[in-house]
Design an enzyme around this catalytic site. Structure first.
Site, PDB file in Angstrom:
ATOM      1  N   ASP A 131      51.285 -59.883  24.063  1.00 25.15           N
ATOM      2  CA  ASP A 131      51.314 -61.068  23.531  1.00 25.15           C
ATOM      3  C   ASP A 131      52.699 -61.847  24.150  1.00 25.15           C
ATOM      4  OD1 ASP A 131      52.557 -60.779  20.188  1.00 25.15           O
ATOM      5  OD2 ASP A 131      52.663 -59.562  22.004  1.00 25.15           O
ATOM      6  N   HIS A 132      53.367 -61.125  25.225  1.00 20.00           N
ATOM      7  CA  HIS A 132      54.512 -61.639  25.781  1.00 20.00           C
ATOM      8  C   HIS A 132      54.521 -61.736  27.304  1.00 20.00           C
ATOM      9  CE1 HIS A 132      57.397 -61.963  22.393  1.00 20.00           C
ATOM     10  NE2 HIS A 132      56.404 -61.157  21.689  1.00 20.00           N
ATOM     11  N   ASP A 144      61.202 -60.361  20.854  1.00 15.24           N
ATOM     12  CA  ASP A 144      60.820 -59.539  19.647  1.00 15.24           C
ATOM     13  C   ASP A 144      62.279 -58.313  19.486  1.00 15.24           C
ATOM     14  OD1 ASP A 144      57.357 -59.328  19.574  1.00 15.24           O
ATOM     15  OD2 ASP A 144      58.807 -60.711  18.632  1.00 15.24           O
ATOM     16  N   HIS A 180      59.643 -58.168  26.784  1.00 20.51           N
ATOM     17  CA  HIS A 180      59.067 -56.883  26.798  1.00 20.51           C
ATOM     18  C   HIS A 180      57.611 -56.688  27.224  1.00 20.51           C
ATOM     19  CE1 HIS A 180      58.170 -58.562  22.870  1.00 20.51           C
ATOM     20  NE2 HIS A 180      57.343 -57.589  22.486  1.00 20.51           N
ATOM     21  N   HIS A 199      63.092 -52.739  19.186  1.00 23.96           N
ATOM     22  CA  HIS A 199      61.719 -53.138  18.977  1.00 23.96           C
ATOM     23  C   HIS A 199      60.832 -52.145  19.820  1.00 23.96           C
ATOM     24  CE1 HIS A 199      58.284 -55.462  18.511  1.00 23.96           C
ATOM     25  NE2 HIS A 199      58.133 -55.781  19.734  1.00 23.96           N
ATOM     26  N   HIS A 228      56.879 -70.516  16.235  1.00 27.88           N
ATOM     27  CA  HIS A 228      55.703 -69.897  15.689  1.00 27.88           C
ATOM     28  C   HIS A 228      55.879 -69.556  14.317  1.00 27.88           C
ATOM     29  CE1 HIS A 228      55.138 -67.865  19.954  1.00 27.88           C
ATOM     30  NE2 HIS A 228      54.782 -69.163  19.693  1.00 27.88           N
ATOM     31  N   HIS A 248      54.926 -55.996  25.608  1.00 25.46           N
ATOM     32  CA  HIS A 248      53.739 -56.156  24.748  1.00 25.46           C
ATOM     33  C   HIS A 248      52.994 -57.366  25.081  1.00 25.46           C
ATOM     34  CE1 HIS A 248      55.213 -54.277  20.815  1.00 25.46           C
ATOM     35  NE2 HIS A 248      54.561 -53.465  21.604  1.00 25.46           N
ATOM     36  N   GLU A 290      61.779 -65.559  17.093  1.00 22.34           N
ATOM     37  CA  GLU A 290      60.436 -65.799  16.617  1.00 22.34           C
ATOM     38  C   GLU A 290      60.524 -65.925  15.093  1.00 22.34           C
ATOM     39  OE1 GLU A 290      57.284 -65.283  17.957  1.00 22.34           O
ATOM     40  OE2 GLU A 290      57.988 -65.404  20.156  1.00 22.34           O
TER      41      GLU A 290
END
EC number: 3.1.27.-
Lengths: 594, 377
Positions: free
Chosen positions: A72-73, A178, A68, A157, A414, A70, A203
């Site tokens: 951080d991805h 996510d 997706h 999400h 993580h 975001h 995650e």
């Protein structure tokens, strides 16, 4: 043993970014390529040296999949593809493909233009990177190559977020990215079928939390807005064009209607156009309610929400304004913020994460004085509220997902292993599967038990069935004999005779013979008769025949008795058996007994 | 659907004015126990199903952010430690000053002793047992001793009540009363003095230095009623003089007694509640630790009622609650289940005057802080 290898890139306990390497059936896949938002130097990029020390990644990776939009991805994607070098396919859903470049460009602008950094990707690199993207539809199997196929599932999400199934032969992995298991006002809940992957990767950042309900978060939001408006203050809500904005608008509209409130709510125009455009494109990605309302009327024809004009910011009295961009780093939201910051009756509500260097980030860290262009300082007197609306799966959600997909193994990334032992125990006990928790940079190997599909010839099948015994059953394997022919890309199981015929070979029969000498005064035939009688009494379960031509046949073993004219009492017993039966236990038994 | 979404929406909108804070959570399995194990930590445990989880949860940090509440987005509970019990858990107590909790269940004849764990591991491990004379379906009632050496007061009927040292299993004290009445609750008033409330409402007061116990039956005890009690002390470890005992029956009858005179309650009143014998298990009356003479009641239905006892008199009509929390009846889960949820237990926050935690049969866990219409304007 065949296995699947998983390595989350990153170091130590870093949880700021996602970038996972998976090796399955000889294929290498990169799952997500996130940027670590907490670092300012090269540590923010994933460490690709794990894949190769120097040079491009193209030959080492079969594909890259982004879950997706975001950062951080996907934040490090242009860096990976254009600066490190990768020319293979990059897969992501349609909404992700549309939204990613916008976020990446925004992010680039903040980092390079505002913070003056140099080792960063350019606008052109973002464009070149996106040219390599192959968009995915939900539940559609895509052949990456002859052996590797992928399929996207709805993850909830954010708009366009997907969980991905990766399959090579009969081995498969599902990566969740996510996701969340409870639907909200504009997105549905994640869903996957009972695909029984060998491995489910998820995650674990929120795995040990119990989430406060959406309702309560919304309640708090309404409470803050209401309180500010009641005391005559102005509320600024900086938003990104998609997602939260729509959700919050629907919420406010309902509330205003119910409470009969009069204060104006505005939505900046740029937002409306963009949002409408995207929603029309991706209506199937939202939930049922939104789809229904969209059909009935335009998304942004609210009774209480009107288009904003920049001059309204100076109007006296209470109001609520939704404006872009979301991190207060430029544009209209920053302009409005500057006007309203000095009044403590006002409020700014930040609905999400803000990148370092932005005004949003600074005020969320409690900064009360901001340096603006031209050395001017801005006093931040208005109330700053941080409200997180993002939907993530918690411990309960993870259990629900495992129940849905029924994986054979579970892998959580993580998380700190010692802080997750309870969850690991819980998963292992409830589902009787193994749960792995690798640290960043650590490779986990999961042994799989893949099945190899083989075509069996009808003749051979019939022959096996004729042998009797239990019918073929997936839970009760049985051994059978045949010849495996591997030709082109097919595997066939046929009878030996057929195989010989196809290969143009002639069949040879091997028979073994052994001679046993015995002294017996009787005639040859009598001796044979005695042997027959004796065998009949000791080998009760076997079929023994006394054939008139002078042989005794025990199953497939032939017994003859001969003697020479010179020594009629020295009987020679000939035992002969074929190669096929040579190894069977029954034959061995008989041989011993004989 | 019992509650229409409109009613539920209404309640949430109303809550903007009636609650200062409201947090709604959903546990995977419902709990009957909430026990504080630290300033910011509670323990909960499952009671449905044979294998139950014990969880130590960290309260949402937003509640502790004070001035900076706006900047703190942390509204979730964190599961800090977890463990598995082989039986449904009826009671759970924490031994103050340690990381030890003791549980009693509905199927075994032992009390289980657990180590909640520290920073190095998140697993709650069982460290020992205390053998009981018998098994009780309702679980043995337990209370922590208040002496330096960790001990637990336990018993399912009066004659079996004893004080056992946890480390050694040594019996430190036994109640010498030949009564087979079942115990509804027990608690230490200070290091030596303790109270036991029987199911029929009789109070027993004992002292571990003295073998005899005094008992105070109710003046007119109606059969078929179940009683629960709540003890309020002005400061812990003090003389019994500052303590008040509240007794609540399953029909809503409330008695307030002073510990110096347990024979005659100084106040009696009838609360306006529905009697339902099946919910005797969940009857709970608690005194507020900070607010003066405020008590809370739950277990009759999905509501928690707060009363101010200052103005209670014996002859007056049924007192009105200062506040009633109906959140459990309004939750999304309540909409879809067959029967409305019942609050299983509730607990006051140690230091925040008006914050309460409540849990119900549907697994909901609420943390709320109500607005006092009079004082909070």
């Amino acid at each position: 043993m065949p296995d699947i290898k998983v390595t989350p890139l990153g170091a130590g306990q870093d949880v700021g970014r996602s970038c996972i390497l998976v090796s399955i059936g000889g294929k290498n896949i990169m799952l997500d390529c996130g940027m670590h938002m907490g670092y300012n130097d090269d540590r923010r990029f994933p460490d690709f040296s794990y894949i190769t020390q120097n040079g491009r990644l193209t030959e080492f990776l079969d594909c890259v999949i982004i879950s997706h939009f975001h950062l951080d991805h996907c934040g490090a994607l242009p860096y990976m593809s254009e600066m490190v070098g990768y020319d293979g396919p990059i897969y992501m859903t349609h909404p992700t493909k549309a939204i990613c470049p916008i976020l990446l460009e925004d992010f680039r602008k903040i980092t390079v233009d505002k913070k003056g950094e140099t080792n960063f990707f350019t606008s052109q690199m973002i464009k070149d990177c996106m040219k390599k993207v192959v968009p995915l539809n939900l539940h559609q199997t895509v052949q990456v190559d002859e052996e590797l196929e992928i399929k996207a599932y709805y993850a909830g999400h954010v708009l366009g977020a997907a969980m991905v199934q990766i399959k090579v032969g009969s081995e498969s992995v599902v990566y969740t990215g996510d996701y969340n298991m409870t639907p909200d006002r504009h997105l549905g809940a994640a869903w996957i079928d009972k695909c029984r992957p060998d491995l489910l990767i998820s995650e674990s950042t929120y795995a040990t939390t119990i989430r406060d309900s959406k309702r309560c978060r919304e309640r708090d939001f309404l409470k803050k807005v209401h309180e500010t408006v009641e005391r005559g203050g102005k509320v600024l809500i900086p938003v990104f064009a998609l997602g939260r904005a729509q959700e919050l608008c629907i919420l406010l509209e309902t509330f205003w209607e119910r409470m009969n409130l009069k204060a104006p709510i505005y939505f900046s125009t740029g937002l409306t156009e963009k949002a409408n455009h995207y929603y029309k494109l991706f209506i199937t990605w939202t939930n049922q309610k939104i789809r229904k309302t969209f059909v009935q009327r335009n998304m942004f024809e609210f009774k209480h929400i009107k288009a904003f004009d920049r001059s309204y910011a100076d109007n006296p009295g209470p109001m609520v304004v939704f404006a872009t961009p979301g991190m207060l780093h430029a544009g209209q939201s920053l302009l409005i913020f500057k006007k309203w910051a000095g009044n403590e009756k006002n409020m700014v509500i930040m609905p999400g994460y803000c990148v370092q260097g932005t005004v949003g980030h600074k005020i969320l860290n409690g900064q009360k004085k901001l340096e603006m262009e031209g050395r001017a300082t801005l006093d931040v007197k208005l109330q700053v509220e941080y409200m997180s609306f993002s939907a993530h799966a918690d411990a309960k959600g993870i259990m629900q997902l495992i129940r849905m997909a029924e994986p054979r193994n579970m892998l959580l990334v993580h998380g700190e292993a010692k802080k997750m032992e309870f969850l690991k125990d819980k998963i292992e006990q409830e589902f009787s599967i193994s749960c792995y928790m690798p640290a960043n940079g650590e490779t986990t190997s999961i042994v799989t038990n893949p099945s190899v599909p083989v075509d069996i010839s009808l003749n051979l099948l019939k022959r096996e069935m004729a042998l009797g015994g239990p019918l073929p059953d997936a839970k009760r394997p049985r051994t059978m004999h045949g010849t495996l022919i591997m030709k082109d890309n097919s595997l066939r199981l046929v009878s030996p005779e057929q195989a010989l015929k196809e290969l143009g070979l002639s069949e040879h029969q091997l028979r073994f013979t052994c001679r046993v000498q015995l002294h017996d005064p009787h005639s040859d035939n009598d001796t044979l008769g005695r042997i027959y009688t004796h065998l009949k009494s000791v080998l009760k379960t076997y079929s023994i025949q006394h054939v008139p031509d002078g042989t005794v046949i025990v199953e497939s073993i032939v017994i003859k008795v001969t003697s020479s004219a010179e020594e009629p009492n020295l009987k020679v017993i000939l035992l002969s058996w074929s190669y096929q039966t040579a190894d069977s236990t029954a034959t061995k038994k008989k041989k011993i007994q004989l | 659907m019992d509650i229409s979404s409109d009613e539920s929406d209404d309640w949430f909108i109303e809550s903007l004015n009636t609650y200062k804070d409201l947090h709604v959570f959903q546990l995977e399995h419902p709990t009957k126990v909430i026990e504080w194990t630290g300033d910011k930590n509670i323990c909960v445990a499952g009671y449905t199903g044979s294998r139950s989880e014990i969880l130590e949860l960290l309260l949402p940090l937003k509640l502790y952010a004070g001035e900076n509440q706006g900047l703190c987005a942390e509204r979730d509970f964190k599961v800090q430690h977890g463990g598995f019990s082989e039986e449904p858990i009826e009671s759970l107590i924490h031994i103050s000053g340690t990381r030890c909790v003791v549980t009693s269940g509905s199927s075994s004849s032992t009390l289980q002793i657990w180590d909640i764990g520290g920073d190095d591991s998140d697993v709650i491990k069982r460290t020992g047992v205390i053998n009981l004379k018998s098994t009780s379906v309702k679980g043995c009632k337990i209370a922590p001793g208040l002496t330096d050496e960790p001990a637990v007061l336990h018993g399912s009927c009066i004659s079996e009540v004893q004080l056992t040292e946890i480390a050694t299993g040594r019996v430190l004290y036994t109640v010498a009363k030949e009564s087979s009445d079942s115990v509804s609750g027990l608690q230490f008033v200070n290091a030596c003095v303790f109270l036991i409330c029987a199911s029929d409402g009789t109070l027993f007061m004992g002292d571990t230095r003295d073998p005899s116990t005094c008992h105070y039956p109710l003046e007119d005890s109606k059969s078929g009623l179940h009683w629960a009690f709540g003890l309020r002390s002005d400061s812990s470890q003090s003389e019994p003089s500052g303590c008040t005992v509240a007794r609540l029956s399953s029909s809503g009858h409330m008695l307030l007694s002073d510990l110096r005179n347990l024979q005659s309650p100084f106040c009696q009143t009838q609360l306006n509640v529905q009697h339902d014998a099946s919910k005797n298990d969940f009857l709970n009356v608690s005194w507020a630790p900070v607010l003066d003479r405020c008590l809370s009641v739950s277990g009759f239905d999905g509501t928690v009622h707060i009363y101010n006892t200052i103005n209670w008199s014996t002859e007056g009509q049924s007192p009105q609650p200062v506040f009633s929390h109906r959140g459990h009846e309004m939750s999304d889960e309540a909409k879809y289940s067959g029967s409305p949820p019942v609050v299983t237990t509730h607990s006051w926050h140690q230091s925040r005057p008006k914050t309460i935690l409540s849990v119900a049969t549907d697994g909901s866990l609420h943390v709320w802080d109500w607005v006092d219409k009079i004082t909070d304007r």
